[in-house]
Design an enzyme around this catalytic site. Structure first.
Site, PDB file in Angstrom:
ATOM      1  N   HIS A 181       0.856  -1.182   0.000  1.00 24.60           N
ATOM      2  CA  HIS A 181       0.000   0.000   0.000  1.00 24.60           C
ATOM      3  C   HIS A 181       0.895   1.235   0.000  1.00 24.60           C
ATOM      4  O   HIS A 181       1.776   1.372   0.855  1.00 24.60           O
ATOM      5  CB  HIS A 181      -0.941  -0.028   1.202  1.00 24.60           C
ATOM      6  N   GLU A 389       0.757  -5.465  10.882  1.00 23.82           N
ATOM      7  CA  GLU A 389       0.347  -4.064  10.849  1.00 23.82           C
ATOM      8  C   GLU A 389       1.212  -3.344  11.875  1.00 23.82           C
ATOM      9  O   GLU A 389       1.071  -3.547  13.074  1.00 23.82           O
ATOM     10  CB  GLU A 389      -1.141  -3.908  11.190  1.00 23.82           C
TER      11      GLU A 389
HETATM   12  O1  0X9 Z   1      -6.973  -4.355   4.416  1.00 19.23           O
HETATM   13  C1  0X9 Z   1      -5.806  -4.675   4.164  1.00 19.23           C
HETATM   14  O2  0X9 Z   1      -5.394  -4.898   3.030  1.00 19.23           O
HETATM   15  C2  0X9 Z   1      -4.816  -4.791   5.325  1.00 19.23           C
HETATM   16  N1  0X9 Z   1      -4.933  -3.654   6.198  1.00 19.23           N
HETATM   17  S1  0X9 Z   1      -4.398  -2.171   5.672  1.00 19.23           S
HETATM   18  O3  0X9 Z   1      -4.874  -1.179   6.615  1.00 19.23           O
HETATM   19  N2  0X9 Z   1      -2.815  -2.129   5.717  1.00 19.23           N
HETATM   20  O4  0X9 Z   1      -4.868  -1.978   4.336  1.00 19.23           O
HETATM   21  C3  0X9 Z   1      -5.124  -6.044   6.114  1.00 19.23           C
HETATM   22  C4  0X9 Z   1      -5.137  -7.286   5.277  1.00 19.23           C
HETATM   23  C5  0X9 Z   1      -5.184  -8.534   6.089  1.00 19.23           C
HETATM   24  N3  0X9 Z   1      -5.692  -9.592   5.304  1.00 19.23           N
HETATM   25  C6  0X9 Z   1      -5.121 -10.829   5.251  1.00 19.23           C
HETATM   26  N4  0X9 Z   1      -3.956 -11.027   5.774  1.00 19.23           N
HETATM   27  N5  0X9 Z   1      -5.790 -11.801   4.659  1.00 19.23           N
HETATM   28 ZN    ZN Z   2      -1.749  -2.002   3.996  1.00 19.80          ZN
END
Ligand code: 0X9
Ligand code: ZN
Ligand code: CA
Length: 441
Positions: A181, A389
C-alpha cells in the site's frame, strides 16, 4: 495514555471541523500552508482527494465487514468505531446510507510539530540507492535482482541475504514483502532496517549469524513503486493506497494489490468491483502489474517441484497487529487449512507477538478481505503467511505518517519477531509439538 491521545485527536478533529465551517471552501487547504503555494490543481486535489473519517457505531466484525463490503478501506478498528479512507463523494454516499462520519485531520493538517512530511522517509530513488550501497558493502552476504517492473516501468527488486549468497543453497527460504500500500512508508524503512541490521550483525550476533547460515532470506522493499512515488512526489502526502494503473472507461486510477491475488479472488464481499473504490480488486486476479510480479517471483521459487519459501511476512501499517489466514472467511479452518495448519500459524504468530507487543489474531477478526496476499500464500503456495500491521496502535494520531524520529524504534522493535519466524521456518509445526508428524525427511 490512550485516553489522552484520543482526546488530542478529537480536539484536532473539532478544530478542523470548526475551520471547515468558518472559512470559505477554497481557503480550507491553507489551514496548514505547504512550503510552496499550492496550484489550483493541487487545491482541487486536496478538496476531492481521499481523507480519513471516523465512522461511529461500528463495533463488531460483522458490522465492519458490512462496511468493507461497500468498498471503503478500513484503516483502523476502534472499540465502537472504525477509521476509513474515502473521497468526499464516497463519504456523502455513506452518510446517505445512514452512517455517522467525522472528518479527521489529513497529513499536514495536524498543526503540531510531530507531523511528518515526505522528507522523513526514503523516496523510491533513495531506497534503491541505499540498497545498492549495502550490496556493495556486503557482497558475500547480499545480492539484488530485478524481479519485474511496475505498471509505469519502475524496477521492483528482491534482495537476498544469506551466507554464500551467490549460490542457491538447500536452505529453507523466508520472504518479507513491504510497502504494498503506497502510503505505508514505514514498511519500506522496515526493509532497510532488516538489510542493514542483519548484514552488520552477521558474525557478531549469534542468532543472526545462525539464521544467515541456515536460511535464505528474500526482501522486497517495495511492491508498489508507482504508488510510493505518487504519494510522496508533490511534497505533501496524498493518502494513496492502490497502485497507479489506469482503469478502462473511467478516470479512477488504481487497483488494491491486496485484493488482486489469485486465491478466492472476489469471492466473499471482501473487495470492491468498482474502480473508484480504495479496495478495487481489478478486472481479474493478478491484473495488477505489481501483483503478478510478486506472484511470479514466489512461483519461481518452486525448485524441483518444491516451494522453497516456507514462511512470509507482508509488512503493512497500522494497528500493531499480527494477522494470519484466512481473510476471506471467519472460519478458523477451511479447505486447505487444517486445525494443525491454523494452530501452527497461531502458535508462531503469538510467539512473535510476545516479542513485539502486537496483537495476534486471524485476519478476518478485523473484517473480511478476499484476494489478499496472505490468503494466496497459504491457499495456493502453502507458505505460512503473516500480515504485520506496524506502528502506531489504533487510536493514535500518527496514523499512516508517523514522524521520522520513531522509525528507528519501530523498525528495531520487529527484530525479535523476524528472528522467531526465521528460527521456526525449517519446521513450523514444531511450534505445536508435531515435528515428527510433519517434518521428517
Ligand atoms: O486491508 C488490508 O489490506 C490490510 N490492512 S491495511 O490497513 N494495511 O490496508 C489487512 C489485510 C489482512 N488480510 C489478510 N492477511 N488476509
Ligand atoms: Zn496495507
Ligand atoms: Ca535455496
Amino acid at each position: 495514555m490512550r485516553l489522552r491521545i484520543r482526546g488530542k485527536r478529537t480536539t484536532s478533529a473539532a478544530v478542523l471541523l470548526t475551520l471547515a465551517l468558518a472559512v470559505p471552501l477554497g481557503a480550507q487547504a491553507t489551514a496548514a500552508p505547504p512550503k510552496e503555494p499550492a496550484t489550483t490543481a493541487e487545491q482541487a486535489e486536496r478538496q476531492d482527494g481521499p481523507r480519513q473519517y471516523e465512522v461511529a457505531g461500528v463495533g463488531s466484525r460483522a458490522h465492519r465487514s458490512a462496511l468493507a463490503r461497500t468498498g471503503v478501506a478500513i484503516d483502523e478498528v476502534r472499540d465502537h468505531s472504525v477509521v476509513i479512507t474515502a473521497t468526499p463523494a464516497q463519504a456523502d454516499r455513506l452518510r446517505k446510507l445512514g452512517h455517522r462520519l467525522t472528518a479527521l485531520p489529513g497529513p499536514g493538517e495536524r498543526g503540531d510539530i510531530r507531523a511528518a512530511g515526505p522528507a522523513d522517509y526514503h523516496s523510491y530513488a533513495q531506497m534503491m540507492d541505499a540498497v545498492n550501497t549495502y550490496v556493495q558493502k556486503y557482497p558475500e552476504l547480499m545480492s539484488r535482482q530485478v524481479i519485474g517492473k511496475s505498471y509505469q516501468g519502475r524496477d521492483i527488486i528482491a534482495v537476498k541475504i544469506s551466507s554464500n549468497v551467490r549460490v542457491d543453497e538447500d536452505k529453507p527460504e523466508v520472504l518479507f514483502t513491504h510497502n504494498m500500500h503506497a502510503r505505508e512508508h514505514l514498511t519500506t524503512e522496515m526493509a532497510l532496517y532488516t538489510l542493514r541490521e542483519f548484514a552488520a550483525q552477521y558474525g557478531k550476533d549469534a542468532r543472526i549469524t545462525k539464521m544467515l547460515d541456515e536460511r535464505e532470506l528474500w526482501i522486497i522493499p517495495t511492491q508498489n513503486p508507482d504508488g510510493k512515488v505518487y504519494d510522496m512526489q508533490s511534497g505533501r502526502f496524498r493518502m494513496w493506497r492502490k497502485n497507479r494503473q489506469p482503469n478502462s472507461g473511467t478516470s479512477a486510477v488504481g487497483t488494491d494489490i491486496n485484493r488482486n491475488f489469485d486465491y478466492r479472488w472476489g469471492c466473499c464481499g471482501g473487495s470492491s468491483g468498482s474502480p473508484s473504490s480504495q479496495t478495487y480488486r481489478g478486472p481479474s486476479a493478478e491484473s495488477g502489474t505489481e501483483t503478478k510480479v510478486v506472484a511470479d517471483f514466489v512461483r519461481s521459487r518452486v525448485v524441483g517441484g518444491k516451494q522453497q519459501i516456507t514462511a512470509h511476512i507482508d509488512f503493512h501499517t497500522y494497528g500493531e497487529l499480527i494477522l494470519w489466514p484466512y481473510g476471506y472467511t471467519y472460519a478458523d479452518t477451511a479447505p486447505g487449512l487444517t486445525r494443525d495448519d491454523r494452530d501452527a500459524h497461531a502458535a508462531v504468530g503469538t510467539s512473535m507477538a510476545r516479542s513485539n507487543g502486537y496483537k495476534p489474531q486471524q485476519s478476518s477478526d478485523l473484517y473480511i478481505t478476499d484476494g489478499s496476499i496472505g490468503d494466496w500464500m497459504w491457499g495456493a503456495q502453502r507458505i505460512f503467511s503473516y500480515t504485520f500491521e506496524m506502528y502506531p496502535p489504533s487510536g493514535h494520531p500518527d496514523g499512516f505518517y508517523p514522524p521520522g524520529r520513531v522509525i528507528g524504534r519501530e523498525t528495531a522493535r520487529n527484530k525479535g519477531a523476524m528472528l522467531i519466524l526465521l528460527e521456526n521456518a525449517d519446521c513450523m509445526y514444531r511450534s505445536i509439538g508435531k515435528e515428527a508428524e510433519y517434518c521428517q525427511r
